[in-house]
Scaffold this motif. Structure first.
Motif, PDB file in Angstrom:
ATOM      1  N   ASP A   7       0.864  -1.188   0.000  1.00 36.66           N
ATOM      2  CA  ASP A   7       0.000   0.000   0.000  1.00 36.66           C
ATOM      3  C   ASP A   7       0.893   1.228   0.000  1.00 36.66           C
ATOM      4  O   ASP A   7       1.797   1.346   0.844  1.00 36.66           O
ATOM      5  N   ASP A  59      -3.386  -3.003  -1.996  1.00 35.62           N
ATOM      6  CA  ASP A  59      -4.159  -1.810  -2.358  1.00 35.62           C
ATOM      7  C   ASP A  59      -4.217  -1.746  -3.886  1.00 35.62           C
ATOM      8  O   ASP A  59      -3.198  -1.938  -4.556  1.00 35.62           O
ATOM      9  N   ILE A  60      -5.378  -1.501  -4.425  1.00 41.59           N
ATOM     10  CA  ILE A  60      -5.496  -1.502  -5.889  1.00 41.59           C
ATOM     11  C   ILE A  60      -4.909  -0.240  -6.508  1.00 41.59           C
ATOM     12  O   ILE A  60      -4.204  -0.290  -7.518  1.00 41.59           O
ATOM     13  N   TYR A  61      -5.164   0.928  -5.908  1.00 39.88           N
ATOM     14  CA  TYR A  61      -4.720   2.175  -6.522  1.00 39.88           C
ATOM     15  C   TYR A  61      -3.356   2.587  -5.981  1.00 39.88           C
ATOM     16  O   TYR A  61      -3.238   3.215  -4.928  1.00 39.88           O
ATOM     17  N   ASP A  66      -0.565  -1.444 -10.257  1.00 38.74           N
ATOM     18  CA  ASP A  66      -1.652  -1.353  -9.287  1.00 38.74           C
ATOM     19  C   ASP A  66      -1.870  -2.732  -8.658  1.00 38.74           C
ATOM     20  O   ASP A  66      -1.274  -3.732  -9.073  1.00 38.74           O
ATOM     21  N   THR A  87      -9.143  -1.101  -0.951  1.00 37.02           N
ATOM     22  CA  THR A  87      -9.226  -0.045  -1.946  1.00 37.02           C
ATOM     23  C   THR A  87     -10.363   0.915  -1.630  1.00 37.02           C
ATOM     24  O   THR A  87     -11.257   0.596  -0.831  1.00 37.02           O
TER      25      THR A  87
END
Length: 244
Positions: A7, A59-61, A66, A87
């Protein structure tokens, strides 16, 4: 149990570690957590240390790769560990099926929502906490169940195939039967093999394909039942829950 967090938000990472610490105390578990600010940093660490965690929080973003790209790369490298996405959006919720994510946890989340995610990891946590004591060349070793790919009957020995190494222990496979009796992810394949379903990739003709490309022969009389058990186990891991 080893957990990796990826993250790029330091504050979000610290909050997640706080939830993990509280949960660890609640259930009396033993967690070891390593945090990364990017997918590249995590993959560099993995390449150097070759220590695969039991669970990833992604974490995706993030800048660079990503979280979804990171998850796809892990699966391409045949990493079968649990994945939980954290996310701020549900945009990629359906994509999480593709990588067999356990949960899709939307930020900001409460401890109650965090606990809902961890409930999907109960079997994984129980297995990761279990260890087997074996004697190898006069030295006692503690082997985590989650590190075992499969056991194989040798000549008056049992051959342990693990994530890191292969070694033999004197005795028969039945000697270890009781230790694995209450584990949902270990399956007996005839009298010669005991496999960890977390590392089964699928079937090839009459054999199970393992994540290390080993082929485990399945007796003809057990092929239909084994195929059903493998499919049901994989399906139980493939349905993430979306938190709104």
């Amino acid at each position: 149990m080893l957990i990796y967090i990826c993250d790029d938000s330091k504050s979000d990472c610290l909050r997640l570690m706080h939830h993990l610490s509280a949960y660890e105390n609640e259930i009396g578990a033993d967690f070891s957590t390593v945090a990364f600010s990017s997918g590249d940093e995590m993959f560099s660490y993995l390449k150097k240390h070759r220590e695969i965690p039991d669970l990833f929080f992604l974490d995706i973003y993030m800048e660079g790769k990503d979280g979804m790209e990171v998850a796809r790369e892990l699966r391409r490298q045949q990493v079968t560990s649990g994945i939980i996405f954290t996310t701020s959006s549900t945009e990629h919720a359906m994509d999480s099926y593709e990588v067999h994510a356990l949960y899709y946890l939307q930020k900001p989340f409460t401890h109650e929502h965090f606990l809902m995610a961890m409930q999907r990891c109960e079997a994984l946590i129980q297995t990761a906490q279990k260890k087997l004591s074996v004697s190898v060349k006069g030295k006692e070793l503690l082997i985590a169940f989650s590190d075992i790919l499969y056991l194989e009957t040798g000549r008056h020995t049992v051959i342990f195939h693990t994530r890191k190494e292969t070694f033999s222990v004197p005795g028969s496979l039945s000697r270890f039967a009781d230790a694995f009796a209450d584990t949902k992810n270990f399956l007996s394949c005839g009298r010669s093999y005991l496999v960890n379903l977390d590392f089964v990739e699928g079937f090839l003709n009459q054999d199970l394909i393992m994540s290390d490309n080993s082929l485990i022969p399945v007796p003809i009389r057990k092929q239909s039942e084994t195929a059903r058990i493998v499919e049901e186990y994989k399906n139980s891991l493939a349905k993430p829950t979306v938190t709104f």
